[in-house]
Design an enzyme around this catalytic site. Structure first.
Site, PDB file in Angstrom:
ATOM      1  N   ARG A 159      29.323  27.752 -36.568  1.00  0.00           N
ATOM      2  CA  ARG A 159      30.522  27.775 -37.404  1.00  0.00           C
ATOM      3  C   ARG A 159      31.305  29.066 -37.266  1.00  0.00           C
ATOM      4  NH1 ARG A 159      28.574  25.437 -43.130  1.00  0.00           N
ATOM      5  NH2 ARG A 159      27.211  27.252 -42.968  1.00  0.00           N
ATOM      6  N   GLU A 201      16.162  32.600 -41.989  1.00  0.00           N
ATOM      7  CA  GLU A 201      15.458  32.226 -43.215  1.00  0.00           C
ATOM      8  C   GLU A 201      14.537  31.022 -43.054  1.00  0.00           C
ATOM      9  OE1 GLU A 201      18.488  30.854 -46.212  1.00  0.00           O
ATOM     10  OE2 GLU A 201      19.766  31.205 -44.491  1.00  0.00           O
TER      11      GLU A 201
END
Length: 178
Positions: A64, A101
């Site tokens: 993105r 993460e």
């Protein structure tokens, strides 16, 4: 909450437990469909004028970040450098590994581009693993990193990254709660 923040947030969809349990994904697709000009203006406004005067190229972080960096590069008539996942760019490339993460990965950047003054561009800053890796990768390629511009900063999830980070939104100061 500012009118700008409210407008941008109104087009960001929160998807809990994606891509895995415990992760909150921010879907920017509705924002890309409805508010590209406003989004571009907000990203530009987040970057200090002194840095805008120096930047030669924007470094787009897959995937993105490609959209956001392209908007900036096109509007400001600057270059665009791509950071991709391993195996997506032709050699020669520089490569770094990093943790995120929900796993680990590798990023690559062309080793053939002459050194430039760059600003890193990504969508969401969570733990900072990706941004740290991109900063390291740019330095390996000889680029001077002026800072990073992020659409959405999640400040509770990361420490100081060792570079200037400018953001449009964050989930605390803008009054957003999950």
């Amino acid at each position: 909450m500012t009118a700008l923040a409210q407008t941008l947030w109104s087009h960001i969809r929160t998807v809990p437990d994606f891509p895995k349990k415990g992760i909150c994904f921010y879907d920017l697709t509705p924002l890309f469909v409805k508010e590209l000009d406003l989004l571009t203006d907000a990203l530009i406004a987040a970057i200090p004028e002194s840095q805008l005067q120096q930047v030669e190229s924007f470094v787009a972080v897959e995937a993105r970040g490609f959209v956001l960096a392209t908007l900036l590069a096109q509007r400001l008539k600057k270059g665009l450098l791509l950071v991709r996942k391993a195996g997506k760019l032709p050699p020669p490339v520089e490569c770094v590994g990093y943790s995120l993460e929900y796993g680990s990965d590798q990023l690559e950047m062309s080793a053939q581009i002459e050194a430039q003054k760059v600003i890193l561009v990504d969508d969401v800053l969570a733990t900072g693993g990706t941004l740290k890796a991109v900063n390291q990768l740019c330095q390996k390629c000889g680029h001077q990193v002026l800072g990073a511009v992020i659409l959405l900063d999640l400040p509770d999830l990361h420490a100081d990254l060792g570079l200037s980070v400018w953001h449009v939104l964050d989930n605390k100061s803008e009054g957003y709660s999950e």
